[in-house]
Write an enzyme that holds these catalytic residues in place. Structure first.
Site, PDB file in Angstrom:
ATOM      1  N   LYS A  84      12.421 -10.342  11.484  1.00 29.90           N
ATOM      2  CA  LYS A  84      13.378 -10.249  10.389  1.00 29.90           C
ATOM      3  C   LYS A  84      14.313 -11.462  10.386  1.00 29.90           C
ATOM      4  O   LYS A  84      14.480 -12.136  11.412  1.00 29.90           O
ATOM      5  CB  LYS A  84      14.230  -8.983  10.547  1.00 29.90           C
ATOM      6  CG  LYS A  84      13.488  -7.671  10.427  1.00 29.90           C
ATOM      7  CD  LYS A  84      14.431  -6.502  10.704  1.00 29.90           C
ATOM      8  CE  LYS A  84      13.705  -5.173  10.593  1.00 29.90           C
ATOM      9  NZ  LYS A  84      13.352  -4.847   9.196  1.00 29.90           N
ATOM     10  N   ARG A 109       6.123   3.594   9.980  1.00 26.62           N
ATOM     11  CA  ARG A 109       5.011   4.455   9.564  1.00 26.62           C
ATOM     12  C   ARG A 109       3.953   4.548  10.659  1.00 26.62           C
ATOM     13  O   ARG A 109       3.242   5.553  10.768  1.00 26.62           O
ATOM     14  CB  ARG A 109       4.431   3.934   8.258  1.00 26.62           C
ATOM     15  CG  ARG A 109       3.782   2.577   8.331  1.00 26.62           C
ATOM     16  CD  ARG A 109       3.671   1.882   6.972  1.00 26.62           C
ATOM     17  NE  ARG A 109       4.968   1.437   6.498  1.00 26.62           N
ATOM     18  CZ  ARG A 109       5.166   0.853   5.325  1.00 26.62           C
ATOM     19  NH1 ARG A 109       4.141   0.655   4.505  1.00 26.62           N
ATOM     20  NH2 ARG A 109       6.370   0.477   4.956  1.00 26.62           N
TER      21      ARG A 109
END
Length: 495
Positions: free
Chosen positions: A280, A354
């Site tokens: 990120k 996920r």
């Protein structure tokens, strides 16, 4: 903090402070009118002089009011009476709590709970007052060497109900509000802790601590070797770049019948998310300590359910891991096999939540749950779609989605449904595995839920994306404790 309910006229209350509302423009509430009459028009005189006009959030503390047996009167601005709904009520209660905390009044009786809120009964107003006051007074200062604490903090708040007939419902509302507030405080504490303290192992220790506080809770913790034996290749893939071992935490509460199917809560517990190899940007990366707020909400909701001794069976499953870059970290393009046997091509290691959740969902199947709700700070796309007000809600059974949305409306912790149509599944196609872990830029929240739906086909399942609601940024940076109110209300509705 102690809460109570009481029925009585305001001018007869021997209290450190009596709290009443004032609407725009200088319109006294019923309780304030009684105080005004008993004091010979003292309040009316102050308002006409311009000391207060009743705007939302205003407060005015009065002392030495003529003919009063209470030490103080706190006037709270409520805005326009015709617009006085949930939001305005929460604003008024928050303003009152902050003013009382600073006043030195260690106890008070509030008549704000008597104010008419559109579509809400007295029990709702009492519960909301307890919950909102708890939120307003919450402080996270355990890591500061010199925390600023009130010299004489508020210790007891009594809430008014119209008559004796409303006392039983009011007392139950206090119990529920306090339990939910305590659950939110636990969720906030866990979320606010930095990643060097709140590790996967720390979360497992907190589950054990919760079980010591509430012996009805049973805890089981799985480590990497257990996960390997179970074939949890997706969860292990997320953890590969971290020196902190992952944990799969199961918390069970059997408050219902022996044969009753449990309701399952599954939480994403990424205690710090750097994005892995798909790293990120540096700006605001510190806020990725909040990436375990889904797990924190499982802890908080379980705590509330245990405190309320809800008559149902409940299981909480938390997939706890870090997501960091390392020579051993999962790389974009890697293919892993999940516990379900399905294979996943990991195109973006920053879509790790996920991956952790899919194995947790498969593991949850073994409990034969009546319903499954998963909570995750899953996608930035959710913030683009809904901002910071509503949770995104998606599911494979419309009745369950409706129940979740209804619980959110009741609790004032609202969600909004997004579609989970088969057409969106095409975005997860992969040339090299059963599916990719990300789709394109479009409908990112929906394709993430589509991914999870492939691991929940055997269950009645709903997914809450809380990326926009789990924490605040900026000056008020910190975990919000949401969606503990929604989840607890959902469980209350099942009882």
């Amino acid at each position: 903090m102690e809460y109570a309910v009481k029925s009585g006229i305001p001018e007869k209350q021997r209290s450190a402070c009596v709290v009443v509302g004032v609407f725009e423009s200088r319109r006294l509430s019923t309780a304030a009118s009684r105080l005004d009459e008993a004091s010979g028009g003292f309040l009316t005189h102050l308002l006409r002089r311009g000391d207060m006009d009743g705007r939302a959030g205003q407060t005015l503390m009065l002392t030495n009011v003529p003919e009063m047996v209470c030490d103080r009167i706190l006037l709270v601005g409520c805005g326009r009476e015709r617009d006085f709904g949930d939001r305005a009520y929460h604003q008024a209660v928050t303003a009152a709590a902050n003013a009382l905390q600073e006043s030195g009044a260690v106890e008070a009786i509030s008549y704000l709970s008597d104010l008419p809120v559109k579509g809400r009964d007295n029990a709702w107003r009492v519960r909301a007052a307890v919950l909102t006051t708890g939120n307003a007074l919450y402080r996270f200062d355990r890591l500061k060497t010199d925390s600023e604490k009130p010299r004489r903090p508020l210790r007891k708040l009594t809430l008014s109900v119209p008559g004796r007939r409303e006392l039983p419902a009011g007392e139950r509302a206090v119990v529920e509000g306090r339990a939910i507030a305590n659950g939110m405080a636990l969720a906030k504490d866990l979320g606010n802790l930095p990643g060097n303290i709140c590790t996967p192992t720390y979360l497992a220790e907190q589950a054990e601590a919760l079980a010591k506080e509430f012996p009805a809770l049973k805890v089981e913790v799985l480590g990497p070797k257990d996960m390997e034996e179970l074939g949890m290749g997706a969860l292990l893939a997320v953890a590969r770049g971290s020196r902190q071992e992952p944990r799969l935490i199961t918390m069970r509460y059997d408050g219902g019948g022996r044969g009753d199917k449990p309701h399952a809560l599954v939480g994403k517990g990424v205690t710090f998310d750097s994005g892995g190899i798909s790293i990120k940007p540096a700006a605001a990366m510190d806020e990725m300590k909040f990436d375990m707020c889904g797990a924190a909400s499982v802890f908080g909701t379980l705590r509330a359910a245990l405190e309320l001794e809800l008559p149902l069976n409940l299981v909480g499953v938390v997939a706890a891991t870090e997501n960091l870059p390392d020579g051993n970290a999962t790389k974009p393009g890697d293919v892993v096999t999940t516990m379900s046997g399905q294979t996943v091509e990991i195109l973006n290691t920053d879509a790790e939540g996920r991956l952790a959740l899919c194995d947790a969902l498969t593991y949850t199947e073994r409990f034969g749950p009546a319903t499954v709700l998963d909570m995750a700070t899953l996608t930035g796309a959710c913030i683009v779609a809904l901002g910071h007000e509503a949770h995104a809600v998606l599911g494979n059974q419309q009745g369950l989605v409706n129940d979740v949305l209804a619980a959110g409306r009741t609790a004032g912790d609202r969600g909004w449904e997004l579609p989970l149509w088969d057409e969106y599944q095409d975005g997860l196609k992969s040339n090299f595995a059963d599916m990719a872990n990300v789709g394109g830029r479009d409908a990112g929240t929906i394709t993430a839920a589509c991914f999870l739906s492939r691991y929940a086909k055997k269950m009645r399942w709903a997914h809450l994306d809380i990326a926009g609601t789990a924490w605040n940024s900026g000056e008020k940076k910190g975990a919000t404790g949401r969606p503990v109110p929604l989840l607890t209300q959902y469980l209350l509705d099942r009882c």
